[in-house]
Design a protein around this motif. Structure first.
Motif, PDB file in Angstrom:
ATOM      1  N   VAL A   1       0.870  -1.177   0.000  1.00  0.00           N
ATOM      2  CA  VAL A   1       0.000   0.000   0.000  1.00  0.00           C
ATOM      3  C   VAL A   1       0.909   1.230   0.000  1.00  0.00           C
ATOM      4  N   ILE A   2       0.828   2.024  -1.069  1.00  0.00           N
ATOM      5  CA  ILE A   2       1.612   3.262  -1.138  1.00  0.00           C
ATOM      6  C   ILE A   2       0.813   4.355  -0.448  1.00  0.00           C
ATOM      7  N   GLN A   3       1.375   4.873   0.654  1.00  0.00           N
ATOM      8  CA  GLN A   3       0.662   5.847   1.465  1.00  0.00           C
ATOM      9  C   GLN A   3       1.154   7.280   1.235  1.00  0.00           C
ATOM     10  N   ALA A   4       2.434   7.459   0.946  1.00  0.00           N
ATOM     11  CA  ALA A   4       2.992   8.801   0.731  1.00  0.00           C
ATOM     12  C   ALA A   4       3.529   8.905  -0.686  1.00  0.00           C
TER      13      ALA A   4
ATOM     14  N   ASP B   1      -2.031   1.749  -4.932  1.00  0.00           N
ATOM     15  CA  ASP B   1      -1.336   3.033  -5.038  1.00  0.00           C
ATOM     16  C   ASP B   1      -2.282   4.121  -4.526  1.00  0.00           C
ATOM     17  N   GLY B   2      -2.135   4.455  -3.253  1.00  0.00           N
ATOM     18  CA  GLY B   2      -3.054   5.387  -2.627  1.00  0.00           C
ATOM     19  C   GLY B   2      -2.856   6.830  -3.024  1.00  0.00           C
ATOM     20  N   ARG B   3      -1.789   7.125  -3.784  1.00  0.00           N
ATOM     21  CA  ARG B   3      -1.503   8.502  -4.177  1.00  0.00           C
ATOM     22  C   ARG B   3      -1.415   8.705  -5.681  1.00  0.00           C
ATOM     23  N   GLY B   4      -1.576   7.637  -6.448  1.00  0.00           N
ATOM     24  CA  GLY B   4      -1.483   7.767  -7.900  1.00  0.00           C
ATOM     25  C   GLY B   4      -0.102   8.165  -8.367  1.00  0.00           C
TER      26      GLY B   4
ATOM     27  N   VAL C   1       1.085  -8.234 -12.024  1.00  0.00           N
ATOM     28  CA  VAL C   1       0.731  -7.754 -10.678  1.00  0.00           C
ATOM     29  C   VAL C   1      -0.249  -6.590 -10.823  1.00  0.00           C
ATOM     30  N   PRO C   2      -1.465  -6.722 -10.331  1.00  0.00           N
ATOM     31  CA  PRO C   2      -2.440  -5.620 -10.478  1.00  0.00           C
ATOM     32  C   PRO C   2      -2.060  -4.411  -9.636  1.00  0.00           C
ATOM     33  N   VAL C   3      -2.227  -3.222 -10.205  1.00  0.00           N
ATOM     34  CA  VAL C   3      -2.045  -1.956  -9.489  1.00  0.00           C
ATOM     35  C   VAL C   3      -3.410  -1.299  -9.388  1.00  0.00           C
ATOM     36  N   ARG C   4      -3.877  -1.071  -8.170  1.00  0.00           N
ATOM     37  CA  ARG C   4      -5.199  -0.488  -7.948  1.00  0.00           C
ATOM     38  C   ARG C   4      -5.052   0.895  -7.352  1.00  0.00           C
ATOM     39  N   ARG C   5      -5.754   1.828  -7.952  1.00  0.00           N
ATOM     40  CA  ARG C   5      -5.760   3.197  -7.452  1.00  0.00           C
ATOM     41  C   ARG C   5      -7.146   3.557  -6.978  1.00  0.00           C
ATOM     42  N   ILE C   6      -7.218   4.480  -6.036  1.00  0.00           N
ATOM     43  CA  ILE C   6      -8.504   4.954  -5.532  1.00  0.00           C
ATOM     44  C   ILE C   6      -9.190   5.748  -6.645  1.00  0.00           C
ATOM     45  N   GLY C   7     -10.351   5.245  -7.081  1.00  0.00           N
ATOM     46  CA  GLY C   7     -11.087   5.925  -8.159  1.00  0.00           C
ATOM     47  C   GLY C   7     -10.571   5.604  -9.533  1.00  0.00           C
ATOM     48  N   SER C   8      -9.975   4.449  -9.698  1.00  0.00           N
ATOM     49  CA  SER C   8      -9.461   4.065 -11.021  1.00  0.00           C
ATOM     50  C   SER C   8      -9.681   2.576 -11.211  1.00  0.00           C
TER      51      SER C   8
END
Length: 428
Positions: free
Chosen positions: A379-382, A403-406, A418-425
């Motif tokens: 989880v990418i937080q920063a 990826d919490g920050r895109g 490997v799936p990369v999931r972004r908030i709202g994507s």
């Protein structure tokens, strides 16, 4: 003029340097002897502030800025202006702890008493406060501690800092400086003093300390509400399988829409805190309270995007404990919420951050991750810039990335399955 700046932190020290670089004599005050020694050596005590190292070396070298731990003695020299930027610490619910601010005010008051025969000093408070604090708390404390009357023995104004760490000199030269006093004479004096070291911007009289206090809370509460709205849009876009950033960019392409970006958390000393100060004065306000709830729920939402790709008790790497990229500060960082949500789900959180060593991470309550050790998810937080170029080799074993920050380039991970999931994507 001669000035004193109290609290040489990430806001106060650049302000002191700005005063000095415009030719004024400045004494900086801080309780930390290490900070005082470094400033007196012309060295920045913290990294990341553009131009600060060069400006400090220059103004200290020219004798325009010196530092001390004795605030009362500095104020006793009868400066024209005292700027106080002490931190107003808060608890987990953003309830103020007044002890530091009260102690600073007491020291200033002691100095005012000794300076009274030479000058009428103007005290400016830049620390963000609940509305009414300058008039109802600070001015009476200064009067009680000095034996002087506000408005005759000293002036008090409130002038909120409106700057962003990392670009403070740029912001000081860009945004109007707001000054609100307890009376017209004190406010006019405050405006005149600020104009002497902020020559490039409008110094705006607000007609009262309360108006200046509320303005700062409006600015920051607006941002929190806006981010909450963006997060609501993002969650809906996830349900629809749409890219919310594409939608937001399109909406913002006309001049009446200014939607911010969604993300894993809203951290820092300002945006998570000052809406609480606003609500303290307006407890019936609905939007600020709801917005806080929305934004405080985002770390849990981000962890939920891991889905079923992480095995029971799997190791999840939190990348970035700082509240934002490039800033070594964890105030209200989303990393704490992410960690707690992972633990609540029976997962095993570990953490890494390029700004913090293993000992610092452990002191913050995180299990440090040893690079190269296999993990199950990330989880990418920063939004540290180092994360933009991550590849699967850097996070061995990861089955999914949130990826919490895109900030991440998903291509290397997509190529590796490997799936990369972004908030709202949509999931990639």
């Amino acid at each position: 003029m001669r000035a004193v700046v109290v609290a040489l932190g990430k806001i106060g020290l650049p302000i002191a340097a700005q005063l000095a670089r415009t030719g004024h004599e400045v004494i900086g005050c801080d309780v930390d002897q290490r900070v005082v020694d470094l400033v007196n050596a012309g060295q920045e005590p913290f990294p990341g502030e553009a131009q600060l190292a060069e400006v400090l070396a220059d103004v200290v070298g020219r004798g325009l800025l010196r530092a001390t731990t004795d605030t009362a003695a500095a104020v006793a020299t009868a400066p024209d202006l005292v700027i106080a930027v002490p931190p107003l610490m808060v608890d987990a619910d953003a309830e103020p702890d007044w002890s530091i601010l009260d102690a600073v005010v007491a020291d200033i008051a002691a100095g005012l008493q000794r300076a009274a025969s030479e000058a009428v000093v103007t005290v400016s408070v830049e620390t963000t406060l609940p509305v009414g604090t300058t008039r109802a708390r600070i001015a009476p404390a200064l009067a009680a501690g000095s034996g002087l009357l506000a408005g005759t023995g000293f002036h008090v104004v409130f002038s909120p800092e409106r700057v962003f760490s990392g670009r403070i000199f740029q912001d000081l030269a860009t945004y109007p400086k707001l000054v609100g006093g307890l009376d017209a004479a004190g406010e006019a004096r405050g405006v005149a003093l600020y104009e002497q070291f902020l020559p490039d911007v409008e110094v705006r009289a607000m007609g009262g300390a309360e108006a200046a206090e509320l303005t700062k809370l409006v600015e920051t509460t607006y941002r929190d509400v806006n981010i909450a709205l963006a997060n609501e849009f993002a969650r809906h876009a996830d349900a629809l399988g749409l890219d919310v950033q594409q939608v937001i960019d399109a909406a913002n392409s006309q001049p009446f829409s200014h939607v911010h970006r969604p993300g894993v958390a809203v951290g820092g000393h300002c945006i998570p805190v000052y809406p609480r100060f606003y609500l303290a004065g307006d407890p019936d306000a609905v939007l600020p309270a709801v917005s806080r709830s929305v934004n405080e729920a985002m770390p849990a939402y981000a962890v939920g995007l891991l889905g079923d790709d992480v095995p029971a008790a799997g190791r999840v790497l939190i990348l970035g404990v700082a509240y934002r990229g490039g800033v070594k500060e964890t105030a209200f960082s989303g990393a704490f919420g992410v960690r707690d949500e992972l633990l609540a789900r029976g997962l095993h959180p570990v953490a890494a951050d390029p700004l913090y060593d293993a000992g610092e991470l452990a002191a913050l309550g995180f299990e440090p991750w040893l690079p190269g050790t296999p993990i199950d998810a990330v989880v990418i937080q920063a939004d540290h810039r180092e994360y933009a170029t991550l590849t699967p080799v850097d996070v061995p074993g990861a089955r999914v990335i949130v990826d919490g920050r895109g900030v991440l380039d998903p291509a290397p991970f997509t190529a590796a399955g490997v799936p990369v999931r972004r908030i709202g994507s949509p999931a990639r």
